[in-house]
Design an enzyme around this catalytic site. Sequence first.
Site, PDB file in Angstrom:
ATOM      1  N   GLU A   1       0.838  -1.204   0.000  1.00 11.05           N
ATOM      2  CA  GLU A   1       0.000   0.000   0.000  1.00 11.05           C
ATOM      3  C   GLU A   1       0.873   1.255   0.000  1.00 11.05           C
ATOM      4  O   GLU A   1       0.636   2.203  -0.756  1.00 11.05           O
ATOM      5  CB  GLU A   1      -0.922  -0.004   1.215  1.00 11.05           C
ATOM      6  CG  GLU A   1      -1.771   1.250   1.352  1.00 11.05           C
ATOM      7  CD  GLU A   1      -1.988   1.671   2.797  1.00 11.05           C
ATOM      8  OE1 GLU A   1      -1.788   2.871   3.112  1.00 11.05           O
ATOM      9  OE2 GLU A   1      -2.350   0.813   3.612  1.00 11.05           O
ATOM     10  N   HIS A   2       1.913   1.275   0.828  1.00 13.80           N
ATOM     11  CA  HIS A   2       2.833   2.419   0.857  1.00 13.80           C
ATOM     12  C   HIS A   2       3.531   2.588  -0.489  1.00 13.80           C
ATOM     13  O   HIS A   2       3.651   3.701  -1.008  1.00 13.80           O
ATOM     14  CB  HIS A   2       3.886   2.222   1.947  1.00 13.80           C
ATOM     15  CG  HIS A   2       3.427   2.587   3.314  1.00 13.80           C
ATOM     16  ND1 HIS A   2       4.030   3.573   4.070  1.00 13.80           N
ATOM     17  CD2 HIS A   2       2.415   2.099   4.091  1.00 13.80           C
ATOM     18  CE1 HIS A   2       3.421   3.679   5.243  1.00 13.80           C
ATOM     19  NE2 HIS A   2       2.442   2.783   5.280  1.00 13.80           N
TER      20      HIS A   2
ATOM     21  N   GLU B   1       6.262   3.545  12.093  1.00 13.11           N
ATOM     22  CA  GLU B   1       4.822   3.459  12.348  1.00 13.11           C
ATOM     23  C   GLU B   1       4.533   2.342  13.340  1.00 13.11           C
ATOM     24  O   GLU B   1       3.738   2.510  14.278  1.00 13.11           O
ATOM     25  CB  GLU B   1       4.093   3.201  11.028  1.00 13.11           C
ATOM     26  CG  GLU B   1       2.586   3.147  11.144  1.00 13.11           C
ATOM     27  CD  GLU B   1       1.928   2.897   9.796  1.00 13.11           C
ATOM     28  OE1 GLU B   1       0.775   2.415   9.788  1.00 13.11           O
ATOM     29  OE2 GLU B   1       2.557   3.163   8.747  1.00 13.11           O
TER      30      GLU B   1
END
Length: 432
Positions: A39-40, A116
């Site tokens: 996704e990143h 994160e």
Amino acid sequence: MTLIVKPDRRAPTVVHMLWVRVGSMDEVDGTSGVAHALEHMMFKGTPSLKPGEFSRRVAALGGRENAFTSRDNTAYHQQVPAQHLEAVMRLEADRFAHNRWEDDEFKREIEVIKEERRQRTEESPRGRMFEAFTAMTYQASPYRRPVIGWMSDLDAMTPQDVRDFHQRWYVPGNAAVVIAGDVDVAQVHALAEKIYGGIAARPVPVRKPRLEPEQVGPRRMAYRAATEQALVALAYPVPGLRDPQAQDPASQDALALAVLSAVLDGYSGARMDRALVQGEKGPRVADSASASYGLLGRGPAQFSLTAVPAAGVSADTAIQALQAEVARVARDGISDTELRRVKTQWAAGEIYKLDSVYNQAQELGTYWVNGMDIQSGERLMAQLRAVTAEQVRSVAQRHFSDDRLNTAVLVPDPTRRTPAAPVGPRPVLGRH
């Protein structure tokens, strides 16, 4: 590729979402977190877009965009003025089919993902406890792995791991384009055929069943951490909903469990708040208490109860208080007033969500991910409205035995320390 369109002409705006039916549950041991890492990396370029240019172009159109990864899916979304729909469709189709980036881009971004994980999990005693608790409650299901991945897997992840995941799962038959807003259905269909229709079809990988074995005895863990407050969490394996139209016992129980969760903790001053936090009929035992149930999902479902014990209250006392609220429903049932209130709130929520084209698109995408059609929302509300008080009492009696109980206790321990942060400047978290 599936196309879902919902016109809403109340404002000249449109939401465009691309849903891929792949999430952390489709990973294998050793590459946990790869769905989220991809996704990143989807923001890091194609042969015709430089890293970060996707976001800059959407902003230049007066829009906003982001993405999210869950256990069940990955979704990308943009909201733009309606006249710019074609532009964002072209951008999304390009990166879906032609995601490309250099190894150095991945090496930089994986450090952001690790940061994160540190900030949201490793530096949070509660985050670490719930991660360990999830790994205990699920024995075989891939739901046991964290969406963001284990740190050791992130350390070992390679650019090729991410590229292979994209090649395997990002195929048209495993994706849906969902569009809601100020659009014409025929025009959107023509655009989708022109823009997405040229992406070559490939087989959707066969998913092997990874069923959770039946739990036949209680499980309990104590998680010690340097925290000031204890926390208790209970989880019970329960049926999930597979089809809102189904009349089988498991589906009917799933609907009743959704009502039970709402009766316990679905509104301000619900049962658990009154009993545990306010101490309406006895001593106050918790600073907060909650109930949750995941009605929809591709994997197994759980019903969860949590509480933060009040000062001077033991963890076991808080656990017993949580169980007592479910036992009270099992013994005495719920009132017609409670049932009406829950159903009225759901009906109001159905109306309020229409104010957001994003919420409309997200709901349609969620149904698609779970194998349901676009009429599922209406059927689901009709089924929930049909749930009776006796059904709620019945599920409370049958699904909360001690043999099915999983318990976690966050134990304050000043000798434990949060894992040390890396030395030097820390990566800045982005929006994705």
